[in-house]
Design an enzyme around this catalytic site. Sequence first.
Site, short mmCIF file in Angstrom:
data_model
loop_
_atom_site.label_atom_id
_atom_site.label_comp_id
_atom_site.label_asym_id
_atom_site.label_seq_id
_atom_site.Cartn_x
_atom_site.Cartn_y
_atom_site.Cartn_z
N GLU A 56 5.18 -0.27 -7.65
CA GLU A 56 3.70 -0.01 -7.37
C GLU A 56 3.62 1.22 -7.33
O GLU A 56 3.67 2.13 -6.11
CB GLU A 56 3.30 -0.84 -6.03
CG GLU A 56 1.63 -0.68 -5.95
CD GLU A 56 1.33 -1.15 -4.70
OE1 GLU A 56 0.24 -0.47 -3.99
OE2 GLU A 56 1.84 -2.08 -4.20
N ARG A 60 -1.57 8.46 -5.90
CA ARG A 60 -1.72 9.38 -4.61
C ARG A 60 -0.96 10.69 -5.19
O ARG A 60 -0.92 11.63 -4.45
CB ARG A 60 -0.79 9.03 -3.36
CG ARG A 60 -1.38 7.72 -2.74
CD ARG A 60 -0.44 7.03 -1.58
NE ARG A 60 -0.96 5.75 -1.13
CZ ARG A 60 -0.34 5.35 -0.03
NH1 ARG A 60 0.73 5.86 0.56
NH2 ARG A 60 -0.87 4.16 0.20
N LYS A 144 -3.46 -8.02 -0.65
CA LYS A 144 -2.81 -7.25 0.13
C LYS A 144 -3.28 -7.29 1.45
O LYS A 144 -4.41 -7.60 1.46
CB LYS A 144 -3.01 -5.92 -0.65
CG LYS A 144 -2.21 -4.74 0.10
CD LYS A 144 -2.55 -3.34 -0.58
CE LYS A 144 -1.79 -2.29 0.15
NZ LYS A 144 -1.98 -1.08 -0.66
#
Length: 227
Positions: A56, A60, A144
């Site tokens: 994943e 960022r 999630k």
Amino acid sequence: MSTAVLEPTLTTLSDKQATIDTMSRLGVVPLVTLNDVDEAIPLAHALADGGVPIAEVTFRSEAALAGMARIHDYVPEVMLIAGTVHSVEQARQAVAAGCIGIVTPSFDERVVDWCLDSDVLVLPGTAVPSDIEKAYDRGLRYAKFFPAEAYGGVKTLKALAGPFAEMNFLPTGGVNLKNVADYAALRNVFAVGGSFPVPSAAQKIGDWAAVAQACRAAREAVAAARA
């Protein structure tokens, strides 16, 4: 050269449920934040060598998109998911780079609806019952749970199993090797997510053998908890 026996990925399985099934079999979804594009290929090989051929890759860092494309092009055995997706544009870019799934940190209706309209797997971030209800109303049964530890962790997930019996969660946020077994043992957790399979100290110095070993330890802990 990778010597691990790899699980089937979207090179052989072509629908969203197959992706979920593979994630469930692996039990662990490593969160990858690339410091540099050149890390992408060796890091992906380390995940595969550690028996966790899924990444994943989070939005960022500035290296995210280029890193996704490199993993897709050069390490196709690794299932590629985009994480920390905040906008429809990022979702589009991630899919164009080769990602087969989108993970959001919160329930962003724009991103979720775009993924559903585009037939792209989406695991929306949920933290409270109202988020989960939105996902459920859209026909989603996998989401999630973030930030897991900050929102009650295992205790909250146990409580959610009653009113949301059909929902399955990917807890992320505060999950580590010490508590991963507690999460993995829950019946409404289909896999666990976190950066712990990719230790930052090992990634920083390019110790890919250490990353592979961390992946093995994570998967072994999940397997033991499920047994």
